[in-house]
Design a protein around this motif. Structure first.
Motif, short mmCIF file in Angstrom:
data_model
loop_
_atom_site.label_atom_id
_atom_site.label_comp_id
_atom_site.label_asym_id
_atom_site.label_seq_id
_atom_site.Cartn_x
_atom_site.Cartn_y
_atom_site.Cartn_z
N ASP A 348 0.81 -1.22 0.00
CA ASP A 348 0.00 0.00 0.00
C ASP A 348 0.84 1.27 0.00
OD1 ASP A 348 -2.16 -1.68 0.10
OD2 ASP A 348 -2.51 -1.43 2.26
N VAL A 349 2.18 1.16 0.11
CA VAL A 349 3.06 2.32 0.20
C VAL A 349 3.72 2.56 -1.16
CG1 VAL A 349 5.03 3.32 1.40
CG2 VAL A 349 3.46 1.83 2.62
N GLU A 350 3.74 3.82 -1.57
CA GLU A 350 4.37 4.21 -2.83
C GLU A 350 5.42 5.29 -2.58
OE1 GLU A 350 1.38 5.49 -5.51
OE2 GLU A 350 0.33 3.54 -5.59
N ASP A 351 6.50 5.23 -3.34
CA ASP A 351 7.56 6.25 -3.35
C ASP A 351 8.36 6.30 -2.06
OD1 ASP A 351 6.60 6.94 -5.87
OD2 ASP A 351 5.29 8.52 -5.06
N VAL A 352 8.14 5.35 -1.14
CA VAL A 352 8.91 5.29 0.10
C VAL A 352 9.40 3.86 0.26
CG1 VAL A 352 8.92 5.65 2.60
CG2 VAL A 352 7.52 7.12 1.15
N PRO A 353 10.71 3.64 0.44
CA PRO A 353 11.20 2.27 0.60
C PRO A 353 10.68 1.62 1.87
CG PRO A 353 12.94 3.85 1.03
CD PRO A 353 11.80 4.64 0.49
N VAL A 354 10.34 0.33 1.79
CA VAL A 354 9.83 -0.45 2.93
C VAL A 354 10.82 -1.55 3.23
CG1 VAL A 354 7.92 -1.85 3.81
CG2 VAL A 354 7.45 0.06 2.26
N THR A 381 1.83 12.32 5.95
CA THR A 381 2.85 11.89 6.91
C THR A 381 3.79 10.87 6.30
OG1 THR A 381 1.27 12.29 8.71
CG2 THR A 381 3.18 10.94 9.22
N GLN A 382 3.28 9.98 5.45
CA GLN A 382 4.16 9.02 4.78
C GLN A 382 5.20 9.71 3.91
OE1 GLN A 382 2.00 6.00 2.63
NE2 GLN A 382 0.66 5.52 4.36
N GLN A 383 4.83 10.80 3.30
CA GLN A 383 5.77 11.50 2.43
C GLN A 383 6.89 12.17 3.20
OE1 GLN A 383 3.30 14.17 0.18
NE2 GLN A 383 2.41 12.53 -1.10
N GLN A 384 6.71 12.39 4.50
CA GLN A 384 7.75 12.98 5.33
C GLN A 384 8.69 11.93 5.91
OE1 GLN A 384 8.19 16.22 5.45
NE2 GLN A 384 6.31 16.56 4.25
N CYS A 385 8.38 10.64 5.71
CA CYS A 385 9.21 9.56 6.23
C CYS A 385 10.28 9.19 5.20
CB CYS A 385 8.36 8.34 6.55
SG CYS A 385 7.12 8.62 7.85
N GLN A 386 11.45 8.87 5.71
CA GLN A 386 12.54 8.46 4.84
C GLN A 386 12.47 6.98 4.51
OE1 GLN A 386 15.99 9.68 7.03
NE2 GLN A 386 15.28 11.80 7.24
N ARG A 387 11.99 6.20 5.46
CA ARG A 387 11.79 4.76 5.23
C ARG A 387 10.56 4.31 6.01
NH1 ARG A 387 17.58 1.89 6.18
NH2 ARG A 387 17.79 3.54 7.74
N MET A 388 10.04 3.14 5.62
CA MET A 388 8.89 2.54 6.30
C MET A 388 9.31 1.18 6.85
SD MET A 388 6.48 4.83 5.86
CE MET A 388 4.93 3.99 6.16
N LEU A 389 8.94 0.91 8.08
CA LEU A 389 9.26 -0.36 8.73
C LEU A 389 8.03 -1.26 8.73
CD1 LEU A 389 11.32 0.86 11.84
CD2 LEU A 389 12.13 0.26 9.54
N ALA A 390 8.26 -2.54 8.51
CA ALA A 390 7.17 -3.53 8.51
C ALA A 390 7.59 -4.71 9.37
CB ALA A 390 6.86 -3.99 7.09
#
Length: 426
Positions: A348-354, A381-390
């Protein structure tokens, strides 16, 4: 078929005979009672429906006994006849009304197991499962002992105050005294009951701070905290507001004070459930988070339920608020902080590495952003994150069961991040 009908007829006849015998016993008892009552009153004539002989009925006089002589045994009454007895008398006026009322339940309850088919005017039969008429009295006494049926006397609260409940929240609120404290309510102890050292210690601590201590019944505490588990302790205090980031002391983006590791902040976006907020604060305090920041709008305030769910961590851990979350994250990124978000479904996340939380390397000041229940992080808020953790699951998940509770997920992520420095020996 004929055998069954014959057997049923025999059972019905037997039941009918038993009912007739019980009715005769009741009628004979009433007749004897009427006879003795007439004798005691000195009346004349035969009482209608009784088996007393006609003519004046007088109680036999007892002969004078010599000193030391034994009383003569009473003579037995004659055995009543076994024929069909007369109908139950309907005594006019005030003549033995209690005897009539005592007989009517017998006619209704012995002959009929329920009120159906009973004579008009007869009281209802005893409810099923009750052997006598004392069960309603016993139920009333039990309700009185447990406090049911009586309205609890709720102490009047100060204007604008709230009631903390539970041992840990009340004890930590007394210890830190970060808010105005009005009264401490303790459950009154029974005589000879076990001692409660924790309550006694709370009473001493409250007295040392000048907080009045009141001992009230348990039902009053239930009313104060609206039936929530209070463990015999409630504390009336002023609400604890969120602290503003403008008034907070700005730390240097280096290492945490006395921890030997980079700073770690936890940011909460639109957490609305007080139980989740309390569990998040408890995990953050336990795992060593340096600061918790929550959005001011559309978020749960710091209520007594949050304090109880956090086991009192809310009383010792500052929670800050911000009106512009995205601007706050952007400013921190410019200062050299790393901002990471969380996601349950990487697709569901785009343009941000997970990446997986186990692959993340923590080597500089870090901000972990947790999204709301159900919706997660907003797009801005997702666009302000450098990476996403799962968090990688351990099995193939069914639709609708592909995520964790927000407080559970935050605890796993924080433990995965903080354990890196422990493994490195810091």
């Amino acid at each position: 078929m004929q055998a069954a009908v014959k057997k049923h007829g025999i059972v019905a006849a037997t039941v009918c005979r038993v009912q007739q015998m019980l009715k005769r016993v009741a009628e004979e008892s009433l007749s004897i009672s009427l006879c003795w009552a007439a004798a005691a009153r000195g009346g004349a004539g035969r009482v209608r429906g009784s088996r007393c002989p006609p003519g004046p009925v007088r109680a036999p006089s007892e002969p004078r006994r010599a000193p030391g002589a034994r009383r003569a045994p009473l003579r037995a009454l004659p055995e009543p006849s076994r024929g069909a007895g007369p109908a139950v008398p309907r005594l006019p006026g005030p003549v033995l009304p209690a005897m009539q009322r005592a007989l009517l339940p017998c006619r209704a309850g012995l002959r009929f197991r329920s009120g159906r088919g009973a004579e008009p005017g007869a009281p209802a039969a005893v409810p099923r499962g009750w052997r006598s008429g004392r069960e309603p009295w016993r139920a009333q006494q039990a309700a009185a002992r447990t406090g049911q049926g009586r309205r609890a006397a709720v102490p009047e609260r100060s204007k604008g105050s709230e009631v903390l409940f539970g041992l840990a929240p009340c004890a930590l609120a007394l210890w830190r005294a970060r808010r105005a404290l009005f009264r401490l309510f303790l459950k009154e102890e029974r005589r000879g009951g076990p001692a409660r050292p924790l309550r006694a210690e709370l009473a001493l601590q409250a007295a040392a701070r000048g907080v009045p201590v009141l001992r009230v019944p348990g039902r009053a505490l239930d009313a104060l905290c609206r039936g929530r588990p209070h463990q015999g302790v409630c504390l009336e205090a002023a609400p604890l507001p969120l602290r503003s980031l403008r008034d907070a002391e700005e730390p240097q983006p280096g290492r945490a004070e006395g921890a030997g590791r980079p700073l770690l902040w936890l940011v909460l976006e639109h957490i609305q459930d007080p139980m989740n907020l309390g569990a998040l604060l408890r995990s953050a305090y336990f795992l060593g988070v340096d600061r918790v920041v929550a959005t001011r709008s559309n978020s749960c305030p710091l209520t007594p339920i949050v304090s109880k769910a956090s086991a009192g961590a809310m009383e010792v851990f500052d929670v800050y608020s911000t009106d512009d979350l995205q601007g706050f994250l952007k400013a921190k990124s410019a200062e050299g902080w790393e901002v990471v978000g969380t996601v349950s479904r990487p697709e569901d996340v785009e343009d941000v590495p997970v990446i997986s939380c186990s692959e993340f390397q923590w080597d500089k000041p870090l901000i972990v952003v947790i999204g709301s229940e159900g919706e997660g992080l907003s797009l801005g808020t997702q666009q302000q994150c450098q990476r996403m953790l799962a968090i990688p699951p351990g099995r193939a998940l069914h639709p609708g069961l592909d995520s964790l509770n927000v407080s559970v997920a935050a605890g796993i992520l924080l433990h995965s991040i903080c354990s890196q420095k422990r493994r490195q020996g810091d």
